[in-house]
Design a protein around this motif. Structure first.
Motif, PDB file in Angstrom:
ATOM      1  N   THR A  42       0.927  -1.305  -0.166  1.00 33.73           N
ATOM      2  CA  THR A  42      -0.046   0.121   0.033  1.00 33.73           C
ATOM      3  C   THR A  42       0.926   1.205  -0.016  1.00 33.73           C
ATOM      4  OG1 THR A  42      -1.629  -1.174   1.134  1.00 33.73           O
ATOM      5  CG2 THR A  42      -1.715   1.439   1.271  1.00 33.73           C
ATOM      6  N   SER A  61      -4.981   0.956   3.254  1.00 35.74           N
ATOM      7  CA  SER A  61      -5.402  -0.542   3.328  1.00 35.74           C
ATOM      8  C   SER A  61      -5.115  -0.698   4.901  1.00 35.74           C
ATOM      9  CB  SER A  61      -4.135  -1.060   2.791  1.00 35.74           C
ATOM     10  OG  SER A  61      -4.172  -2.572   3.022  1.00 35.74           O
ATOM     11  N   ASP A  80      -7.511  -4.436  -4.028  1.00 35.79           N
ATOM     12  CA  ASP A  80      -6.757  -5.050  -2.807  1.00 35.79           C
ATOM     13  C   ASP A  80      -7.529  -6.284  -2.527  1.00 35.79           C
ATOM     14  OD1 ASP A  80      -5.919  -5.895  -0.280  1.00 35.79           O
ATOM     15  OD2 ASP A  80      -5.593  -4.008   0.239  1.00 35.79           O
ATOM     16  N   GLU A 108      -2.966  -5.217  -5.238  1.00 35.61           N
ATOM     17  CA  GLU A 108      -2.350  -5.801  -4.192  1.00 35.61           C
ATOM     18  C   GLU A 108      -2.927  -7.402  -4.088  1.00 35.61           C
ATOM     19  OE1 GLU A 108      -2.246  -3.818  -0.431  1.00 35.61           O
ATOM     20  OE2 GLU A 108      -2.464  -2.079  -1.278  1.00 35.61           O
TER      21      GLU A 108
END
Ligand code: ATP
Ligand code: MG
Length: 164
Positions: A42, A61, A80, A108
């Motif tokens: 992040t 995050s 994410d 991510e």
């Protein structure tokens, strides 16, 4: 160029590295981030946001949504996938429009993409070494990203880095 690795010794350095990648990202570019919890994914994404002139404070995050969209000249699509249990969850939100869209996509926990992993992308792996040290490895997948990494590493000049 097969890979490029960088030893980041602070959060600030990781932010800077993300900001340095940003100018090379085009509409439709994809950056896939790999690495354990707290390894710096992040933080690096915040650096990319900064480089795209997007307020990095908006980038967060952990998050309870799989995708955050940050508006900018080039929009940033920040996936994410930590909490994703099956790829059906991003199929439902029409992920393709964002992953292959009119902005820059950063993912991510990209390993969770499984069969949906794009063919070409910039792979960035974060290895938590100790304290504030993180080894950050860039591995381009596809011609466009090989060229991107070459340009980025050349412009880094005498900074601490190792090119293989
Ligand atoms: N060199 C470094 N680079 C990046 N972060 C660092 C570094 N040294 C220490 N840190 C700290 O490590 C943490 C990294 O958190 P970050 O949210 O970026 O990780 P993450 O990989 O996104 O984790 P998650 O998988 O939980 O989303 C931050 O608290 C940051 O301050
Ligand atoms: Mg994170």
């Amino acid at each position: 160029m097969k890979s490029f690795e960088y030893l980041s010794q602070s959060e600030k350095e990781t932010l800077r590295l993300g900001a340095e990648l940003a100018p090379y990202l085009r509409w439709g570019s994809i950056v896939c981030l790999f690495g354990d919890l707290g390894s710096g994914k992040t933080t690096f994404t915040k650096g990319i946001a900064q480089g795209l002139k997007i307020n990095q404070k908006k980038v967060n995050s952990p998050t309870f949504v799989l995708l955050n969209i940050y508006a900018g000249k080039k929009p940033l699509y920040h996936f994410d996938l930590y909490r994703m249990e099956e790829t059906g969850e991003i199929l439902n939100i029409g992920y393709e429009e964002f992953l292959y869209g009119d902005g820059v996509a950063v993912v991510e926990w990209a390993d969770k993409l499984g069969d949906l992993m794009p063919k070409e992308y910039m792979s960035v792996t974060f290895v938590h070494q100790d304290n504030n040290n993180r080894l950050i490895q860039f591995e381009p997948r596809g011609k466009h990203y090989v060229g991107m990494l070459k340009k980025m590493s050349q412009s880094r000049g005498g900074m601490k880095s190792k090119i293989k």
